[in-house]
Enzyme design. Structure first.
Site, short mmCIF file in Angstrom:
data_model
loop_
_atom_site.label_atom_id
_atom_site.label_comp_id
_atom_site.label_asym_id
_atom_site.label_seq_id
_atom_site.Cartn_x
_atom_site.Cartn_y
_atom_site.Cartn_z
N GLU A 93 0.85 -1.19 0.00
CA GLU A 93 0.00 0.00 0.00
C GLU A 93 0.89 1.25 0.00
O GLU A 93 1.68 1.45 0.92
CB GLU A 93 -0.95 0.04 1.20
CG GLU A 93 -1.87 1.25 1.13
CD GLU A 93 -2.93 1.29 2.22
OE1 GLU A 93 -4.04 1.79 1.92
OE2 GLU A 93 -2.66 0.84 3.35
N ASP A 167 -2.97 12.36 -2.02
CA ASP A 167 -3.11 13.81 -1.98
C ASP A 167 -3.44 14.31 -3.39
O ASP A 167 -2.73 13.99 -4.34
CB ASP A 167 -1.80 14.44 -1.50
CG ASP A 167 -1.98 15.90 -1.16
OD1 ASP A 167 -2.32 16.69 -2.06
OD2 ASP A 167 -1.79 16.26 0.02
N ASP A 203 -11.56 10.57 -4.14
CA ASP A 203 -12.87 11.22 -4.06
C ASP A 203 -12.82 12.61 -4.73
O ASP A 203 -13.72 13.42 -4.53
CB ASP A 203 -13.34 11.35 -2.61
CG ASP A 203 -12.41 12.20 -1.76
OD1 ASP A 203 -11.30 12.51 -2.22
OD2 ASP A 203 -12.78 12.56 -0.62
N THR A 264 -13.03 3.96 6.09
CA THR A 264 -12.34 4.73 7.12
C THR A 264 -13.12 6.00 7.45
O THR A 264 -14.04 6.40 6.72
CB THR A 264 -10.94 5.12 6.65
OG1 THR A 264 -11.06 5.97 5.50
CG2 THR A 264 -10.11 3.89 6.29
N ASN A 265 -12.73 6.66 8.53
CA ASN A 265 -13.37 7.91 8.90
C ASN A 265 -13.19 8.96 7.81
O ASN A 265 -14.08 9.77 7.55
CB ASN A 265 -12.80 8.42 10.23
CG ASN A 265 -13.26 7.60 11.41
OD1 ASN A 265 -14.36 7.04 11.40
ND2 ASN A 265 -12.43 7.53 12.44
#
Length: 285
Positions: A93, A167, A203, A264-265
């Site tokens: 990852e 990022d 996203d 995940t959060n």
């Protein structure tokens, strides 16, 4: 790091120097996908580092504080066998963030080896903490610049590579710092075993377009997406993202959400803000 920690959109020449790179005018300039700022550890994370670094953190760096790989180091199947103690498939990852995803995957799949690549001290420490609390035997962490490590990885040593929520580097002048680039794709393809996969998620709509532009026409890769999505065909930057809606759009193929990625959060916040998650699966052919 994934989840917006692979870099800062507000970079400058001093940041590059602090990250171990060189200014853009320097002949040895190296474009980095992150800015390494000092990440002081709180007491809890420092305890985790002290308790678990010896077990989980790989000694591959060129020196203390360096994110480069030491001279002469080779990451091959013999090294995997030495470190993990088996020949199980390896998943790497790029940018593990706080380690939520890679640690959950390691816990759910003891038959697979996992390597988390992260540059930030707090993220590394939190990953060590999560792995150590569960005493997971099949995960390791390397605090290195990912493209540098891939250069010394042997052909076919990895089964999959994951890059989730890198990022976005939203300013247009910084798009060259995005981690998904043709050069890295070439190294990843070489490192992957036959029919290995590079899984990507973002996203950010503009980053999704960037991934398609880099990967869809690249020789040796197949986009295995089965979902059709509409994206603007022009790039926008920080401050003018609203212009995307007025641009011409085109259809692209993307993948359904990868079941192996935990919610995940960070991803929850993105969904709550109304952002659409774009998943990609590129298969080595």
């Amino acid at each position: 790091m994934t989840e917006r920690a692979t870099g800062s959109p507000e970079t400058n020449e001093n940041d590059i120097l602090a990250a171990g790179g060189t200014p853009s005018g320097h002949p040895l300039h190296k474009v980095l996908s992150f800015v390494r700022r000092s990440g002081r550890l709180d007491t809890r994370l420092q305890r985790a580092w002290d308790a678990f670094a010896e077990r989980y953190l790989l000694d591959v760096n060129a020196g203390e504080g360096s994110l480069d790989v030491r001279s002469g180091f080779v990451f091959d199947q013999a090294y995997v066998r030495e470190v993990w103690g088996n020949d199980n498939p390896l998943v790497v990852e790029i940018g593990s963030g706080q380690g939520e995803n890679v640690v959950a995957a390691a816990a759910a799949h003891p038959e697979v080896n996992f390597l988390a690549l992260e540059v930030y001290d707090p993220g590394v420490a939190h990953t060590l903490l999560l792995a150590g609390k569960q005493e997971l035997p099949n995960i390791r962490v390397a605090q290195v610049n990912a493209p540098e490590l891939f250069k010394v990885m042997a052909d076919g040593v990895a089964a999959e590579v994951w890059t989730f929520f890198p990022d976005p580097w939203p300013k247009k002048k910084h798009h060259k710092r995005r981690i998904v680039q043709e050069e890295l794709a070439g190294e990843i393809r070489r490192v992957l075993a036959d029919r290995g996969a590079w899984r990507i998620a973002t996203d950010i709509e503009d980053y999704a377009l960037h991934v398609h532009e880099v990967m869809d026409g690249l020789e040796g890769w197949r986009n295995e997406g089965g979902l059709t999505v509409s994206l603007p065909t022009g790039h926008v930057g920080k401050g003018n993202a609203e212009l995307a809606a007025e641009m011409p759009h085109a259809d692209f193929e993307e993948s359904a959400r990868f079941d192996g990625r935990v919610l995940t959060n960070f991803e929850k916040k993105g969904l709550a803000a109304g952002r659409i998650i774009h998943d990609f699966t590129y298969r080595k052919v």
